[in-house]
Scaffold this active site. Structure first.
Site, mmCIF file in Angstrom:
data_model
loop_
_atom_site.group_PDB
_atom_site.id
_atom_site.type_symbol
_atom_site.label_atom_id
_atom_site.label_comp_id
_atom_site.label_asym_id
_atom_site.label_seq_id
_atom_site.Cartn_x
_atom_site.Cartn_y
_atom_site.Cartn_z
ATOM 1 N N ASP A 1 0.813 -1.217 0.000
ATOM 2 C CA ASP A 1 0.000 0.000 0.000
ATOM 3 C C ASP A 1 0.842 1.261 0.000
ATOM 4 O O ASP A 1 0.451 2.282 -0.549
ATOM 5 C CB ASP A 1 -0.923 0.021 1.221
ATOM 6 C CG ASP A 1 -0.144 0.048 2.531
ATOM 7 O OD1 ASP A 1 -0.360 0.962 3.339
ATOM 8 O OD2 ASP A 1 0.692 -0.848 2.762
ATOM 9 N N GLU B 1 5.167 9.670 3.524
ATOM 10 C CA GLU B 1 4.983 8.316 2.975
ATOM 11 C C GLU B 1 4.167 8.367 1.688
ATOM 12 O O GLU B 1 3.089 8.962 1.651
ATOM 13 C CB GLU B 1 4.286 7.412 3.997
ATOM 14 C CG GLU B 1 4.232 5.952 3.569
ATOM 15 C CD GLU B 1 3.801 5.023 4.696
ATOM 16 O OE1 GLU B 1 4.062 3.816 4.587
ATOM 17 O OE2 GLU B 1 3.202 5.500 5.684
ATOM 18 N N ASP C 1 5.655 0.265 3.412
ATOM 19 C CA ASP C 1 5.877 -0.956 4.193
ATOM 20 C C ASP C 1 5.943 -2.160 3.255
ATOM 21 O O ASP C 1 5.979 -2.024 2.040
ATOM 22 C CB ASP C 1 4.763 -1.122 5.235
ATOM 23 C CG ASP C 1 3.375 -1.036 4.586
ATOM 24 O OD1 ASP C 1 3.265 -1.327 3.391
ATOM 25 O OD2 ASP C 1 2.409 -0.670 5.285
ATOM 26 N N TYR D 1 -5.970 -0.178 8.186
ATOM 27 C CA TYR D 1 -7.026 0.063 7.207
ATOM 28 C C TYR D 1 -8.367 -0.415 7.733
ATOM 29 O O TYR D 1 -9.055 -1.208 7.094
ATOM 30 C CB TYR D 1 -6.677 -0.582 5.856
ATOM 31 C CG TYR D 1 -5.543 0.138 5.174
ATOM 32 C CD1 TYR D 1 -5.752 1.365 4.547
ATOM 33 C CD2 TYR D 1 -4.255 -0.367 5.206
ATOM 34 C CE1 TYR D 1 -4.708 2.050 3.956
ATOM 35 C CE2 TYR D 1 -3.200 0.312 4.608
ATOM 36 C CZ TYR D 1 -3.441 1.526 3.984
ATOM 37 O OH TYR D 1 -2.396 2.207 3.402
#
Length: 422
Positions: free
Chosen positions: A15, A403, A18, A166
């Site tokens: 995503d 990020e 990570d 999430y």
């Protein structure tokens, strides 16, 4: 539930920075990539082939994630173990446990979002690979039926692993309507039209009209369905899509989002540029509908023309590209000034050609905390972006701003394609 049998789940996308595969935001990113191509693919030129490959890399994985009857794979990797390690993908030694939803442990939101992604992508591939397109559409129907028949949130079944990363905060009803809407566009079948009309009242009425992203689909549903269903007067989807516009336009008396002094659309939470790209994409798509209908929107005493919607969308794209108080692009590798210390493991750690030795879980900390720029350029990645005062720290540790995520990038593909040729 954790799934312990052997299953091929190679492929797909992480995503963000990570090394976990979260299927819910991944599927939304594929839906948005496909929608980008359906609306603006003709403007991509030679980049069209790259976009098709990017979509198929995702849809091939979603086919694998839905290949075991009675199961939909919602995640690969233990997020807590992964997030505690700063490790290259090549060195991963954290658990790669797959987590699935099922009849007994349902996850309607992740399943319905997969159905939306596969249905939208089936239309992208229809002119160039009819066999693959048909396969995607058949699977989309099956996965949607599974999502609808075994209703429930994956928060309840996979909450200990999916949350807080999430969690589905808006409920799964919006994904069911979203998935049905995409199947309606792909098939024109009356069943999906009736489903959308019968279930639209189940959506959370407390949500703002300016909500659209991997979690909440409300504004996207209204913009998408406004072109698909034309029967009721007044048409609720057009009415609500108009309210979306009035919730986003800076000059509107009922604007519900904020704008920085430099003009960036801001909503609370991290990864803010996901809102700037996704909502701008909807403005652009809806402006075409307004132009086709020779119509304007009235937000109180403010008149919103199709050209004004395009202008607002362009202001967000230009801000991301560098027209902002810092004169900084938020796309890695674009222009002379861009984020250099992004929160991304593969970008920040030395490549295996430069450092072939294994870097373990704690060994990456040195590279995380250094003030040196990332050694590997993640070209094209869009970071979370600046704060409400237009400032940007360029710090790896400030993950809410530094990020990059797939769901920031995906809607931007359509926006850039349009403005490239307009």
């Amino acid at each position: 539930m954790a799934f312990h049998s052997q299953v091929d789940l190679v492929g797909g996308y992480y995503d963000a920075g990570d090394n976990v595969k979260f299927t819910f935001p991944m599927a939304f990113s594929i839906t948005m990539l496909a929608w980008s191509l359906l609306e603006f693919g003709q403007s991509l030129g030679t980049d069209l082939q790259h976009s098709l490959k990017a979509i198929q890399w995702g849809t091939d994985y979603l086919l694998k994630a839905t290949s075991v009857p009675g199961f939909v794979f919602a995640q690969v990797g233990d997020p807590y173990g992964d997030h505690n390690c700063w490790e290259r993908p090549e060195d991963m030694d954290t658990p790669r446990t797959p987590y699935a939803v099922s009849k007994e442990f349902p996850g309607s939101e992740v399943s319905a979002e997969i159905a939306a992604a596969l249905a939208a992508s089936s239309m992208v591939f229809r002119p160039i690979n009819r066999g693959y397109s048909a396969r995607l559409l058949k699977r989309a129907r099956m996965v949607f039926e599974f999502a609808d028949k075994y209703r429930g949130s994956y928060n309840d079944s996979l909450g200990p692993w999916a949350c807080p990363f999430y969690c589905d905060y808006s409920g799964y009803q919006d994904e069911l309507v979203w998935g049905a809407a995409w199947l309606l566009r792909a098939t024109k079948a009356p069943y999906y039209r009736n489903y959308v009309l019968a279930n639209i009242q189940n959506l959370d009425k407390s949500s703002s009209f300016a909500e659209f992203g991997w979690d909440t689909k409300h504004a996207g549903i209204n913009v998408l369905v406004s072109r698909l269903i034309k029967s009721q007067t007044p048409e609720p989807f057009i009415t609500n899509a108009d309210k979306f516009v009035c919730s986003v336009l800076p000059e509107s008396p009922i604007v519900s989002v904020s704008y920085s002094p430099g003009g960036l659309l801001i909503k609370p939470g991290g990864s803010n540029l996901q809102h700037a790209t996704a909502l701008s994409f909807l403005l652009l798509v809806y402006s075409r509908r307004l132009s086709k209908d020779s119509r304007v929107i009235h937000c109180g005493n403010v008149v919103a023309t199709p050209a004004r919607l395009i202008q607002v969308a362009r202001s967000q794209v230009d801000y991301i590209l560098g027209s902002n108080p810092l004169n900084m692009s938020y796309i890695v590798g674009y222009s002379k000034k861009f984020p250099e210390r992004i929160h991304h493991r593969g970008s920040s750690l030395p490549s295996i050609t430069q450092h072939p030795q294994h870097i373990d879980c704690t060994g990456g900390a040195t590279y995380f905390y250094t003030n040196n720029p990332n050694p590997n350029l993640l070209t094209g990645a869009v970071v979370g972006g600046p704060d409400i005062k237009d400032s940007y720290a360029d710090s790896r540790a400030d993950f809410a701003h530094s990020e990059p995520t797939t769901y920031i990038n995906a809607p931007l593909v359509g926006l850039l394609a349009y403005f490239k040729s307009h």
